[in-house]
Design a protein around this motif. Structure first.
Motif, short mmCIF file in Angstrom:
data_model
loop_
_atom_site.label_atom_id
_atom_site.label_comp_id
_atom_site.label_asym_id
_atom_site.label_seq_id
_atom_site.Cartn_x
_atom_site.Cartn_y
_atom_site.Cartn_z
N HIS A 61 0.83 -1.21 0.00
CA HIS A 61 0.00 0.00 0.00
C HIS A 61 0.87 1.26 0.00
O HIS A 61 0.48 2.29 -0.58
CB HIS A 61 -0.95 0.00 1.20
CG HIS A 61 -2.12 -0.92 1.01
ND1 HIS A 61 -2.21 -2.16 1.62
CD2 HIS A 61 -3.25 -0.79 0.26
CE1 HIS A 61 -3.35 -2.74 1.27
NE2 HIS A 61 -3.99 -1.93 0.45
N LEU A 183 -6.00 -6.02 -7.83
CA LEU A 183 -5.42 -4.68 -7.87
C LEU A 183 -5.51 -4.07 -9.26
O LEU A 183 -5.56 -2.85 -9.40
CB LEU A 183 -3.95 -4.75 -7.42
CG LEU A 183 -3.20 -3.44 -7.29
CD1 LEU A 183 -3.85 -2.53 -6.24
CD2 LEU A 183 -1.73 -3.69 -6.93
N GLU A 186 -8.26 -1.55 -9.82
CA GLU A 186 -8.27 -0.33 -9.01
C GLU A 186 -7.54 0.79 -9.73
O GLU A 186 -6.51 0.58 -10.38
CB GLU A 186 -7.63 -0.59 -7.65
CG GLU A 186 -8.36 -1.63 -6.81
CD GLU A 186 -7.76 -1.77 -5.43
OE1 GLU A 186 -7.01 -0.86 -5.02
OE2 GLU A 186 -8.05 -2.78 -4.76
N ALA A 187 -8.09 1.99 -9.57
CA ALA A 187 -7.49 3.16 -10.22
C ALA A 187 -6.10 3.45 -9.68
O ALA A 187 -5.23 3.96 -10.42
CB ALA A 187 -8.40 4.37 -10.04
N ASP A 188 -5.87 3.13 -8.40
CA ASP A 188 -4.54 3.41 -7.82
C ASP A 188 -3.43 2.72 -8.58
O ASP A 188 -2.34 3.29 -8.77
CB ASP A 188 -4.52 2.96 -6.35
CG ASP A 188 -5.35 3.85 -5.46
OD1 ASP A 188 -5.70 4.97 -5.89
OD2 ASP A 188 -5.66 3.43 -4.33
#
Length: 250
Positions: A61, A183, A186-188
């Motif tokens: 993260h 993952l 996900e936009a991240d």
């Protein structure tokens, strides 16, 4: 430096610049193509053997927070480009020092080295150092600067970090191995991919531009010709940007 360069000379120089950048881009893509899958494989192997990945959820993260384009990634990538340029200067100095002091001959003919390795192996060892001393100096100095310079700058209140395209790719691959394929939705994750793309451009662009400016000055290129060359590169970049990534058709 005796007269102004012709238009053909300027365009030939721009072609050479495009070739250098293409080779740099190919090298980066090759590194990324190896780094990402290798880090993923290590993460999966660790899960299979140890039951947990080498890089866990918390560091993963943190990677998503640090590598993203939404943060100071562009600034840090440009700063890393300066470090890359500095390592190239160190590499050039090391090779010049090696050649000036004729260390290849000293290695090849040193009695102790010859007695220990033999004449043929001593000669091969000298030849290897002659051909690789700049690469060794560049990699060692870059590794030291990437690790030490941000820590030293933090002591004087400059919170600069490094963003190297290959390291960032490995970090993101490790995060993907820790957090799983979900993952990718996900936009991240994709902001981090964008951050890595910008990092690659700035790493190469800043280091190349600094080296380019030094080369023009060291060769005594006229100021007017420097401006012409700079304009020609800018025009090529605007009109034919893909020429810096792939060779022109035959």
């Amino acid at each position: 430096a005796g007269g102004s360069a012709s238009d053909a000379d300027v365009q030939a120089f721009v072609d050479r610049v495009a070739q250098i950048i293409r080779s740099q881009a190919a090298g980066i893509l090759g590194n990324l193509a190896l780094c990402g899958p290798l880090v993923l494989a290590v993460q999966w192997a660790a899960v299979g053997v140890l039951g947990v990945p080498l890089v866990g959820d918390k560091p993963a993260h943190y990677v998503l927070h640090s590598v993203t384009l939404l943060g100071p990634t562009a600034l840090f990538a440009a700063f890393t480009g300066v470090l890359l340029f500095a390592s190239s200067l160190i590499a050039g100095w090391a090779e010049n020092w090696f050649v000036f002091h004729r260390l290849d001959s000293a290695i090849a003919w040193n009695p102790r080295i010859v007695a220990r390795l033999g004449a043929a192996r001593a000669l091969r060892w000298a030849t290897w150092w002659r051909g690789n001393v700049s690469g060794v100096a560049a990699n060692v100095s870059l590794g030291l600067m990437l690790g030490l310079v941000p820590a030293l700058l933090s002591f004087v209140g400059l919170p600069l970090d490094v963003r190297h395209v290959t390291l960032a790719t490995g970090q993101l691959a490790a995060a993907l191995g820790a957090l799983g394929w979900g993952l990718l939705a996900e936009a991240d994750f994709w902001w981090c991919v964008a951050g890595i793309a910008v990092t690659g451009v700035l790493n190469v662009g800043v280091s190349f531009w600094l080296a380019f400016k030094v080369a023009l000055r060291s060769r005594g290129v006229r100021v007017s010709d420097r401006s012409r060359i700079t304009r020609a590169i800018r025009q090529r970049l605007l009109q034919q940007p893909l020429s810096f990534l792939r060779p022109p058709p035959n």
